[in-house]
Structures are given as structure tokens and as C-alpha cells.
Scaffold this active site. Structure first.
Site: not given
Ligand code: F6P
Length: 549
Positions: A211, A217, A272-273, A358, A389, A513
Site C-alpha cells: 500500500k 521487508e 491494509g488488512r 491489528e 492432537h 520498525k
Molecule cells: O503491519 C503494519 C502494516 O502497516 C499493515 O497494516 C500492512 O498490512 C502491512 O504493514 C504492509 O504494509 P504495506 O502494504 O504498506 O507494505
């Protein structure tokens, strides 16, 4: 009283009434509730779309449900719901609208944000996605060397990974099996390595899903993926045929070197979620095809319409949210298990972990004050029967109350045949047996009657009274998956509204972060990091030693 003029939740008379009612029910067993009402098993159910939702095995009476609905009314849940659907900026800490529901609105709907109807934009992106997905599926979109794309790798994390990854697993039997679709999220290089090691770069398409397009990452993995591709193809222009982006941030996408013509847009009013039915679902759409994707959106919409219009007594997300509150706030339950009896839902609970935790893992209310009540529970679980199990022992005979959702399907997916198909009844026998055992248990007398020696009777006795919801549908189709996800989205909404928290921000992930960025130079260059605590400083130095630095 709150700054917003609202009485604090735990001072509302509706809250106090529930606490008192809880005391009154303290000695009531589910067995008593079923004995008192012969029709409970068919009365405490809702049929919403394809979902048959049985809530009879909950520690509730008509009075409990009435009191819970009064709490929802007192906390204006439906007013906030209407504000969300209207596009008002109910995400107050980010001053944003919350409009994932617009992602599945019909073409002729009108939903405005800042005076602009967003529905045409939603459908324009969906159409663009469909065109691209068809090109990849048909082989018309080829790689840089002219080879057909056979591998699709989504690189993203959190909401830009969990949704499509979960849905891809869920709908595997609807996917084009000639395509290899993988999801890379972890900044641990092993994730990308394992996803690419057996693939031909010339046949591989990377979908960079972010987003913000700033998430460390994702950008790190995307950069490594580009190196992997260019090392093999040796021509920087290859990026154009092998990289597409899903983002709200065109500038950053262009900065990374992806042509914005190959960008699929979404907007800041999609959390995002809550985003996998936006452009973030492109990998899924390539896998299952645009028609199936649209069926999934129809499923979402069915529950949106239900949540928006059903009366409180028959409103499934409201009911599920309130049941969670009943246990979380009035029974001190710390966690909630989601236990799908479908191998295809293997990532469903992981997806819900982000959606629920979240969203509702907050200790500050919308007015900025500390809450004085419990908010979101720990959500966990894995598909049945594996959990049986592993940890079901604790659910059955442990000291903790763990409300659980059981999700199952009458039919196995069409693809299964023969012996494998026949296993489905055994799977579902377990499904039904577990909620029965959890609710009704086994008395000491029943155990004794089986000839069990006295000293073992307490060990073999099951108290029961463990609450569960059963969600049953005919089959796990794209539409049913959409219905399930929307059901949980709105359940989370209801809980956040009652708890008076902002379910749509996620400030809690920021500190880690920032600190990671600060610590990294200490690992790589041995740089002095001001303000490191003694424990972390010693750990960093040990790490450097182990790495021979
Ligand atoms: O974990 C934090 C967060 O901002 C989430 O809400 C989001 O889904 C994820 O990081 C990834 O963010 P982006 O889509 O901006 O890379």
C-alpha cells in the site's frame, strides 16, 4: 463521561446489567439451557447467504442476547456502521474513510469520499486487473525473452500478503494448476530463496504488493528479486515484463523502476488488512480467473448488505461480535480459537490474526484515554483435525475458557475423488463431535458407568460448558469465502465500536520498525547506537561475535 460526550463503557447501565446477569448465570450449564428449551438447537441459528450459523452452544439465554443488543444500541454500533458505509472518516487517528465495502459495491452504486464517487475507480481497477489476469492466464503476456509466464510470486507483507495467500490456499481447487503461485513476505532471505530456487526467471512474474511502497521487508525482497531476475536475463528493461506493482503510491512505484502503467491502484480508504479484494488480490485473480474473483466479491457484498440492513436480532456480524464481548469482558476469556475443518482454510486463522489483532489490539479509546476494559482477544487456531492432537486437550480440560468458532463444509471440493473424497464424512464427524464434547462433556457418573476405576474418574471426566459457534456451508466456493471474510470483518467492526477504539489504525507496529532501522547499523558496521538498553547492547555484541565481526 468521555471527551466525546459518551459515558465510559464500563459505567454504562447496560454494562453493569450484563455484569450482574453474568453473576446470575454463573451456575448455569449448557446442559441446563438445552434441557430448558427443546428447540434451542434449531432456534439459536441464523442462515445468512450460504452460511448456517449455530450459536446454540453458547453460554447465553434470550436475556443475555437482549442485554448484549442493548449494549450495542447504547454504544451506537449501527450509527458508526452507517457512517462507515457512507464513507465518513471514522478512522479518526489517520483522518481516513474506511471503505473496504466500496471494493465490492456494484457498478451503479454511489459512494463518496470528499465529494467524489469512488465506485467508478474501483471498477476501472477491477477491469484492468481482469484484463491483465487474462493475458497472463492465456499466455498473451510473455516474459522478456518471449517465454510464457508460468510462475507468479506475490511479494508483500501483512495485509499485502495474508489475504491473497490465505485465499489462494482456500480456493486452490479453483486455480489454474499450470501456474505456480507463491507468496514471499518475510525479510528473512530464506523466504525469497525457497520461493525462487527452482524457477526459471524468464518465466516468472513478480507482483510487488505494498500500500505504502515503503515497507522495508517488501522493498528489500523486491530489490533482491530484481537482482535475481537481472542476473539471469542481463537486461534492465526486463523489469517491465516481470514486475508489476499494487499500491496507493505511484511516485514510489516509479522510483523503484516499475512503469506506473503496470501499477494497479488502490486508495488510502482501504486499510491494509481489509485490502485483499482490492488490487492486492491480483495474484489471486490470476490464479482463479476474473469470474471467480467477482463471485468472491459478490459473497463479500452479500454480507455487507446483510450487516447494513438486518435487524439487530438477526444480524450475524453483530451477534458474533457481541458473543465475543460477552466472553472477553464478562468471562475474562483471553483468547478466541478459530478452527476450520477444511485443509484449504489452513491460512484462514493466520489471516484473521491480523484482521482482528491489528484492528482491536488497542488500549486507548477513541477519545485518547486509556480503556478500563479488555479489548481484542488473542486469536489462534489451525485446521481440524490436527489441532485435536495438539492443543484441544487444553480446550477440553484446561483451566481457561476458550470460546471457539468451528467452520466446516458439507461437501469436499469437487476435485477430490474416490477414497480421498470418502474421508470427508470422517472429517465432519470429528467436527460435530468436538463441539458436542466441548458443550456437554462427560460426567463422573458416565465415566464410572464405563467401569473406569475410581482414581481415574476425575481425570476422565469432562466438565463441558465450553462455548462454540458452528458455521456450516455446503461447499468452500469463492462466494462462500467472501461471505466468511466479510462476516469476520464486520464482527471486528462491531467489537471495536463497542469498545470505543479505532479499529482502523495500527500505530502499535511503528515502534519496532523505527528501532530495527536504528539497530541495523550496529549489526552491520558495529556503529554506536545511542540509547540502547543494556540487554539489547549485550545481545548485539554477542551476535556480532557469533558472526565473526
Ligand atoms: O503491519 C503494519 C502494516 O502497516 C499493515 O497494516 C500492512 O498490512 C502491512 O504493514 C504492509 O504494509 P504495506 O502494504 O504498506 O507494505
Amino acid at each position: 463521561m468521555n471527551a466525546d460526550g459518551r459515558t465510559r463503557l464500563n459505567q454504562m447501565p447496560e454494562w453493569t446489567a450484563l455484569a450482574k446477569h453474568r453473576e446470575e448465570l454463573a451456575d448455569t450449564h449448557l446442559k441446563d439451557l438445552f434441557a430448558a428449551d427443546q428447540r434451542r438447537g434449531i432456534g439459536y441459528v441464523l442462515q445468512v447467504g450460504d452460511l448456517y450459523i449455530d450459536y446454540s452452544k453458547h453460554l447465553v439465554t434470550d436475556e443475555t442476547l437482549r442485554l448484549l443488543r442493548e449494549l450495542a444500541a447504547a454504544t451506537d454500533v449501527f450509527a458508526l456502521r452507517d457512517a462507515m458505509f457512507r464513507g465518513e472518516k471514522i478512522n479518526i487517528t489517520e483522518n481516513r474513510a474506511v471503505l473496504h465495502t466500496a471494493l465490492r459495491a456494484p457498478r451503479d452504486a454511489v459512494i463518496e469520499v470528499d465529494g467524489e464517487n469512488v465506485v467508478p475507480k474501483v471498477h476501472a481497477v477491477l477491469d484492468k486487473m481482469a484484463g491483465f489476469a487474462e493475458q497472463v492466464r492465456s499466455g498473451a503476456w510473455t516474459g522478456h525473452t518471449g517465454k510464457r509466464i508460468k510462475n507468479v510470486i506475490n511479494i508483500g507483507i501483512g495485509g499485502s500478503d495474508l489475504g491473497p495467500a490465505m485465499a489462494y490456499e482456500a480456493l486452490r481447487s479453483f486455480t489454474d494448476r499450470t501456474l505456480t503461485v507463491r507468496f514471499v513476505s518475510n525479510v528473512d532471505g530464506a523466504d525469497l530463496h525457497e520461493a525462487t530456487r527452482d524457477l526459471d526467471p524468464a518465466e516468472t512474474l513478480f507482483i510487488i504488493a505494498s500500500k505504502t511502497f515503503t515497507t522495508i521487508e517488501t522493498i528489500t525482497n523486491a530489490t533482491s528479486a530484481r537482482t535475481w531476475l537481472l542476473d539471469a536475463l542481463g537486461d534492465a528493461s526486463a523489469v517491465a515484463k516481470h514486475f508489476v506493482a499494487l499500491s496507493t503510491n505511484a511516485e514510489k512505484v516509479a522510483g523503484f523502476g516499475i512503469d506506473t502503467a503496470n501499477m494497479f491502484e488502490f486508495w488510502d480508504w482501504v486499510g491494509g488488512r481489509y485490502s485483499y479484494d482490492s488490487a492486492i488480490g491480483l495474484s489471486l485473480m490470476i490464479a482463479i480467473g476474473p469470474d471467480r474473483f467477482r463471485e468472491m466479491l459478490d459473497g463479500f457484498r452479500l454480507i455487507d448488505d446483510h450487516f447494513r440492513t438486518a435487524p439487530a436480532e438477526a444480524n450475524a456480524p453483530l451477534l458474533m461480535g457481541l458473543l465475543g464481548i460477552w466472553y472477553d469482558n464478562f468471562h475474562d476469556a483471553q483468547s478466541h480459537a478459530v478452527l476450520p475443518y477444511s485443509h484449504y482454510l489452513s491460512r484462514f486463522t493466520a489471516y484473521l490474526q491480523q484482521l482482528e489483532m491489528e484492528s482491536n489490539g488497542k488500549h486507548v479509546a477513541r477519545d485518547g484515554r486509556q480503556v478500563e476494559w479488555q479489548t481484542g482477544p488473542v486469536v489462534w487456531g489451525t485446521p481440524g483435525t490436527n489441532g485435536q492432537h495438539a492443543y484441544y486437550q487444553l480446550i477440553h480440560q484446561g483451566t481457561k475458557l476458550i470460546p471457539a468458532d468451528f467452520i466446516g463444509f458439507a461437501e469436499p471440493v469437487a476435485e477430490l475423488s474416490g477414497e480421498v473424497r470418502a474421508q470427508h464424512d470422517l472429517l465432519m464427524a470429528n467436527f460435530f463431535a468436538q463441539t458436542q464434547a466441548l458443550a456437554f462433556g462427560k460426567t463422573a457418573d458416565e465415566v464410572r458407568a464405563e467401569g473406569v476405576p475410581d482414581e481415574l474418574v476425575p481425570h476422565k471426566t469432562f466438565q463441558g460448558n465450553r462455548p462454540t459457534t458452528t458455521i456450516l456451508a455446503r461447499a468452500l466456493t469463492p462466494s462462500v469465502l467472501g461471505q466468511l471474510v466479510a462476516l469476520y470483518e464486520h464482527k471486528v467492526f462491531v467489537q471495536g465500536a463497542v469498545w470505543n477504539i479505532d479499529s482502523f489504525d495500527q500505530w502499535g507496529v511503528e515502534l519496532g520498525k523505527v528501532l530495527a532501522k536504528r539497530v541495523e547499523p550496529a549489526l552491520t558496521e558495529g556503529a554506536e547506537v545511542p540509547g540502547l538498553d543494556a540487554s539489547t547492547e549485550a545481545l548485539v555484541s554477542r551476535y556480532r561475535q557469533l558472526r565473526g565481526r
